[in-house]
Design a protein around this motif. Structure first.
Motif, PDB file in Angstrom:
ATOM      1  N   GLY A  72       0.811  -1.205   0.000  1.00 27.03           N
ATOM      2  CA  GLY A  72       0.000   0.000   0.000  1.00 27.03           C
ATOM      3  C   GLY A  72       0.843   1.252   0.000  1.00 27.03           C
ATOM      4  N   GLU A 106      -2.507   0.627   7.190  1.00 24.16           N
ATOM      5  CA  GLU A 106      -3.686  -0.225   7.014  1.00 24.16           C
ATOM      6  C   GLU A 106      -4.680   0.412   6.050  1.00 24.16           C
ATOM      7  N   TRP A 107      -4.897   1.714   6.185  1.00 24.68           N
ATOM      8  CA  TRP A 107      -5.840   2.393   5.297  1.00 24.68           C
ATOM      9  C   TRP A 107      -5.355   2.307   3.849  1.00 24.68           C
ATOM     10  N   ASN A 108      -4.097   2.588   3.612  1.00 22.59           N
ATOM     11  CA  ASN A 108      -3.561   2.546   2.250  1.00 22.59           C
ATOM     12  C   ASN A 108      -3.618   1.140   1.673  1.00 22.59           C
ATOM     13  N   ARG A 109      -3.323   0.153   2.496  1.00 24.46           N
ATOM     14  CA  ARG A 109      -3.369  -1.238   2.014  1.00 24.46           C
ATOM     15  C   ARG A 109      -4.789  -1.622   1.591  1.00 24.46           C
ATOM     16  N   LYS A 110      -5.771  -1.186   2.333  1.00 25.63           N
ATOM     17  CA  LYS A 110      -7.149  -1.596   2.065  1.00 25.63           C
ATOM     18  C   LYS A 110      -7.832  -0.752   0.992  1.00 25.63           C
ATOM     19  N   ASN A 111      -7.409   0.479   0.816  1.00 29.24           N
ATOM     20  CA  ASN A 111      -8.191   1.402   0.000  1.00 29.24           C
ATOM     21  C   ASN A 111      -7.523   1.863  -1.289  1.00 29.24           C
ATOM     22  N   THR A 112      -6.215   1.641  -1.439  1.00 29.10           N
ATOM     23  CA  THR A 112      -5.584   1.989  -2.710  1.00 29.10           C
ATOM     24  C   THR A 112      -5.709   0.818  -3.684  1.00 29.10           C
ATOM     25  N   PRO A 114      -8.019   0.113  -6.066  1.00 33.62           N
ATOM     26  CA  PRO A 114      -9.338  -0.539  -6.116  1.00 33.62           C
ATOM     27  C   PRO A 114      -9.487  -1.367  -7.392  1.00 33.62           C
ATOM     28  N   GLY A 241      -4.711   8.174  -4.637  1.00 32.48           N
ATOM     29  CA  GLY A 241      -5.427   7.917  -3.393  1.00 32.48           C
ATOM     30  C   GLY A 241      -4.599   7.578  -2.178  1.00 32.48           C
ATOM     31  N   ARG A 243      -2.631   7.932   1.117  1.00 35.63           N
ATOM     32  CA  ARG A 243      -2.536   8.944   2.156  1.00 35.63           C
ATOM     33  C   ARG A 243      -1.106   9.016   2.692  1.00 35.63           C
TER      34      ARG A 243
END
Length: 331
Positions: A72, A106-112, A114, A241, A243
């Protein structure tokens, strides 16, 4: 080594204490030499060749046909999009989860990225913690079990899944200063001897395929085929996307590099103790080579931030390693 025995690159401040680094007669480190050589490389030829490699492994129907190890972070995001959009591949993004993942990691791993297919691997917690504690005590390298896993465990998954093409980010020895072993081997996949020497350090704690099976895996790094630029990758990833941290990372001035796990802060501090340079020196060297920091600006940053200890994480480290403070300091 005494301070007077240390030499610093005349261009980027990388010191002679960096393992395997060399200098030319002008005092220029081999990472800076490689950076200059990249200006003369026929990258179009290399891109074309890599395209023929992809043609060999490409599958139809949306089935994954290559693995991109994925954190991520800026570089893995960049490589993932390159493989899909430029080479027409269907990457499987494989993540070996770190024990100390940051909230932003964690946010980047899950949300980048797509729409990409993914596989996330959790290492055996007790075994991982035991190894992390062991390497911390014996070598000052608490991230070593994860650093070996992101190649060994991924290779093992590639073999089990029947996806033999693995595309990592950079070949770090050339990009950041180290062995020139791979300089003229850009067409060849990385072999087991290379990984054992530079990534696994002759000791491996995770399962890998047999020698015969390993030879059928094409393990490579994308920096062999394109002029590698961490700052360009950061711009690309942020535009897509990713962060960044709201404040700089401990021990450096950057907010976008190596922000996925909290153990990186301790890892960088221990590197400073062992080698006399830390996270900021490494970041400054990259910035100088890319032309967006001068040598004098870099020195100011190094003097301000290099070697910071992550005080705010101390209690978490003590709990994780099951140590009291005196034992942690003695280690």
């Amino acid at each position: 080594m005494e301070l007077e025995d240390i030499r610093w690159c005349s261009k980027c401040w990388t010191p002679s204490t960096r393992p395997r680094i060399t200098f030319d007669s002008r005092g220029v480190c081999n990472a800076c030499q490689h950076n200059l050589e990249k200006q003369t490389i026929n990258w179009r030829e290399r891109q074309y060749y890599f395209g023929t490699v992809c043609d060999k492994y490409r599958k139809k129907g949306g089935e994954p046909d290559c693995i991109v190890p994925f954190s991520g972070g800026k570089d893995s995001i960049y490589v993932a999009y390159k493989m899909r959009d430029e080479f027409g591949m269907t990457p499987l993004l494989v993540t070996v989860l770190p024990d100390f993942e940051t909230e932003i990691g964690e946010w980047n791993r899950k949300n980048t990225c797509p729409g990409f297919q993914r596989l996330e691997i959790t290492l055996g917690t007790e075994k991982y913690k035991r190894l992390a504690r062991q390497y911390f005590i014996e070598q000052g390298r608490p991230k070593h079990p994860w650093e070996t896993a992101i190649s060994a465990v991924v290779i093992n998954q590639a073999w089990k899944l029947g996806i033999p093409l693995i595309v990592y980010g950079e070949e770090g020895e050339q990009e950041y200063g180290g062995s020139d072993r791979e300089k003229d081997r850009w067409k060849l996949p990385a072999d087991k001897d290379y990984l054992m020497q530079f990534y696994w350090q002759e000791k491996l704690d995770w399962e890998i395929p047999s020698d015969a099976e390993f030879e059928r895996i094409f393990f490579t790094q994308y920096s062999r085929f394109e002029n590698w630029s961490p700052s360009r990758h950061a711009d690309f990833a942020i535009a897509n996307g990713m962060r960044t941290k709201p404040v700089r990372s401990v021990g450096t001035y950057t907010q976008w590099s190596q922000i996925s796990d909290y153990m990186q802060d301790l890892h960088s501090y221990l590197a400073f103790l062992k080698f006399g340079f830390g996270r900021c020196t490494a970041d400054v060297a990259i910035a100088i080579r890319e032309g967006w920091k001068s040598k004098s600006e870099g020195l100011e940053l190094i003097e301000a931030y290099d070697g910071e200890f992550p005080n705010q994480l101390l209690d978490r480290y003590l709990e994780y390693f099951e140590m009291d403070y005196p034992t942690f300091c003695e280690t």
